[in-house]
Design an enzyme around this catalytic site. Structure first.
Site, short mmCIF file in Angstrom:
data_model
loop_
_atom_site.label_atom_id
_atom_site.label_comp_id
_atom_site.label_asym_id
_atom_site.label_seq_id
_atom_site.Cartn_x
_atom_site.Cartn_y
_atom_site.Cartn_z
N ARG A 102 0.44 -1.15 -0.29
CA ARG A 102 0.09 0.15 -0.02
C ARG A 102 0.94 1.22 0.12
NH1 ARG A 102 -4.26 0.70 5.17
NH2 ARG A 102 -5.10 3.08 4.35
N ASN B 139 0.94 2.03 15.29
CA ASN B 139 0.19 0.85 14.42
C ASN B 139 0.40 0.42 12.68
OD1 ASN B 139 -1.42 3.36 13.83
ND2 ASN B 139 -2.61 2.01 14.05
N LYS C 193 9.63 11.46 12.31
CA LYS C 193 9.88 11.28 13.98
C LYS C 193 9.41 9.45 14.04
CE LYS C 193 9.10 10.64 18.21
NZ LYS C 193 8.97 9.82 19.24
N THR D 113 8.30 5.38 18.83
CA THR D 113 9.86 4.48 19.38
C THR D 113 9.72 2.83 18.79
OG1 THR D 113 9.91 6.13 21.51
CG2 THR D 113 10.69 3.98 21.81
N GLU E 193 -4.75 13.52 13.02
CA GLU E 193 -5.18 12.19 12.68
C GLU E 193 -5.25 12.04 13.94
OE1 GLU E 193 -7.74 12.33 10.35
OE2 GLU E 193 -6.94 13.37 8.62
N CYS F 99 -7.35 3.58 14.20
CA CYS F 99 -8.72 4.32 14.73
C CYS F 99 -9.23 3.73 14.83
CB CYS F 99 -7.77 5.16 14.18
SG CYS F 99 -7.90 5.47 11.93
#
Ligand code: NAP
Ligand code: G3H
Length: 503
Positions: free
Chosen positions: A123, A174, A197, A200, A270, A304
């Protein structure tokens, strides 16, 4: 001795790794040992093994990264569009070529199963190509003064879309690859430099992704990575004077903080969701059940857009649940390396939180239909019926493999409860009555409504919008490019013109 994951170290990735899975830091075009010294150990949610040690960059090094990004941006913006398009295409080809490597890394770093990890990689390749093409098609416009009396036709505006400068891209754990690419690609095609960024838990993936972009031939400084904990360096990054735009995907709590600190710097957010599936009595129950089950439990509900509550009448509930429960019982539960559907949650703390919501609902009288089994951070897919509005599960974002069934009187009560949520990402309506679907869709306070399908971000050129606590601004290839550029007008005041006609 601690088990260490075997990370890809061939070809593109040959220079980013040192002994003991220490990941290097990209300085200009060289991968160097991070001499600042501090590292963060990233452990696998699968079995606790060491995935990698990533640099925890100091403020001084962060300043250097942004300075390089600022310096590189101008010539990148002035480069021909074709050069930018070619770089994106090469990145797409590399992404496909290294899909297997990302399947391995995502499996260990974020416990994503092989099928979903492969989809994340392919994707992303498709996203890069589509963005390159969209970049070719985007252009400004010409406007005539005489459209607004009393101005005359000798006043003509040419509008351009101008890059904002340095874009700071912050994705969540995710989709550490795809939600990074969906920020990096629109940023780069429109002539910005981008500093990534990564989360982690996802920063090993982020460093590998950066190596891939470097190999694709982007000039030094145009795409860089900063690793370090958001809780330590987040404010420093988002308020940095050299940052011109922040594009963020993550929790509403962090998003709320960002919206306060970024002040006048354009910010795209988002955030979280509590997407409702509203199932009307006339729905195709088999279809609704299939969509709800895959929507609620894919990647263990850590999306989400997961279906996070089902609103259904007493009359329709038994038929719907008769379809849902056996489908849930058939879901495979286990390790991502075995391609199980439901895999361990990202951390023990995340699993504890989902368990808390489950326990609260059951203690207050909700009825367990399936699941509520746990081994460490692996939670079995769980369906809980008769969840009521006094239970936390009715309102809080579970972000895990549990779906509450909330009984409603009718469609209007479903709309009222759906809108009572603090979130406003998406909702789904299942019905055969298209008139009813459209009427309800208009009443729902969300960014998008799905009719007869689960909530989902894709296809990625569609607008993806969260309102209320779910976000600010629109994502989606064209919308993201727009958010990372501003309009600039150059107005001609023609005094010796020969006149012209046409619109
Ligand atoms: P999170 O804790 O908010 O983290 C998201 C990102 O923000 C990570 O890269 C994190 O870095 C960074 N961060 C943390 N504190 C920061 C700060 N003060 N300033 C700047 N950056 C900071 O969210 P998450 O746990 O990764 O993701 C789960 C949440 O994201 C859920 O609520 C989910 O619904 C939402 N989400 C929304 C969408 C959407 O498109 N609407 C998509 C995916 C996920 P560290 O990892 O270093 O802390
Ligand atoms: O987690 C949030 C993502 O934006 C959801 O994307 O609907 O493609 O899983 P998805």
């Amino acid at each position: 001795m601690e088990k260490t994951i075997s990370l890809p170290r061939e070809g593109v990735f040959a220079s980013i790794l040192e002994e003991g899975n220490h990941l290097k830091f990209l300085r200009n075009s060289d991968w160097v040992s991070y001499d600042g010294g501090r590292t963060i150990a990233v452990h696998s949610p699968v079995d606790g093994s060491l995935v990698g040690l990533v640099p925890a960059l100091s403020k001084e090094t962060i300043d250097e990264v942004f300075q390089r990004a600022r310096e590189a941006q101008k010539s990148w913006a002035e480069a021909g569009l074709e050069e930018r398009v070619d770089c994106l295409y090469r990145a797409a080809d590399l992404m496909e070529k290294h899909a297997d490597d990302f399947v391995e890394i995502l499996g260990w770093e974020i416990a994503k199963n092989r099928k979903d990890a492969r989809e994340e990689a392919t994707r992303s390749a498709q996203y890069l190509r589509f963005t390159a093409e969209e970049g070719r098609r985007m252009h400004g416009e010409m406007m005539r003064g005489d459209a607004f009396a009393p101005f005359a036709r000798n006043k003509v505006a040419l509008t351009f879309r101008v890059p904002l400068g340095v874009v700071l891209a912050i994705p969540p754990f995710n989709y550490p690859v795809n939600l990074a690419v969906s920020k990096i690609a629109p940023g780069l095609i429109s002539g910005n430099s981008v500093v990534l960024k990564p989360p982690t838990q996802g920063s090993v993936s982020g460093i590998y992704l950066t190596a891939l972009f470097q190999e694709a031939g982007f000039p030094p400084g145009v795409m860089q990575v900063i690793t370090g904990r958001g809780s330590e360096i987040g404010d420093y990054l988002t308020t940095h004077p050299l940052v011109n735009m922040v594009t963020f995907t993550g929790s509403s709590t962090t998003g709320w903080r960002l919206s306060k600190v970024t002040a006048m710097v354009p910010t795209l957010l988002e955030l979280g969701g509590k997407d409702a599936a509203i199932v009307l009595d006339d729905a195709d129950m088999e279809l609704a059940a299939k969509e709800i089950v895959s929507g609620a439990f894919a990647y263990s509900g850590q999306r989400c857009t997961a279906m996070k509550r089902v609103l259904v009448s007493d009359a329709a509930a038994p038929v719907l649940l008769e379809q849902i429960v056996p489908k849930v019982e058939k879901l495979t539960v286990g390790m991502p390396q075995d391609d199980c559907f439901v895999t361990p949650m990202i951390s023990k703390e995340a699993a504890d939180f989902v368990q808390e919501l489950t326990d609260d609902a059951l203690a207050k009288g909700a009825k367990l239909l399936v699941g509520n089994k746990r081994e460490g951070n692996l939670l079995w897919p769980t369906v809980i019926d008769h969840v009521t509005t006094d239970m936390r599960l009715a309102w809080e974002e579970q972000f895990g493999p549990v779906v509450p069934i909330i009984r409603v009187k009718d469609a209007q009560e479903a709309v009222r409860l759906a809108n009572q949520s603090e979130y406003g990402l998406q909702s789904a309506i299942f019905t055969r009555n298209i008139d009813a679907a459209l009427g309800i869709a208009h009443q729902l306070e969300v960014g998008s409504v799905q009719i007869n399908g689960k909530s989902a971000r894709g296809p990625d050129h569609f607008p993806f919008v969260g309102i209320k606590a779910s976000g600010m601004g629109a994502q989606g290839v064209r919308y993201s490019i727009e958010s990372m550029t501003r309009t600039k007008a150059i107005v001609f005041n023609l005094h010796e013109w020969g006149g012209f006609s046409g619109l």
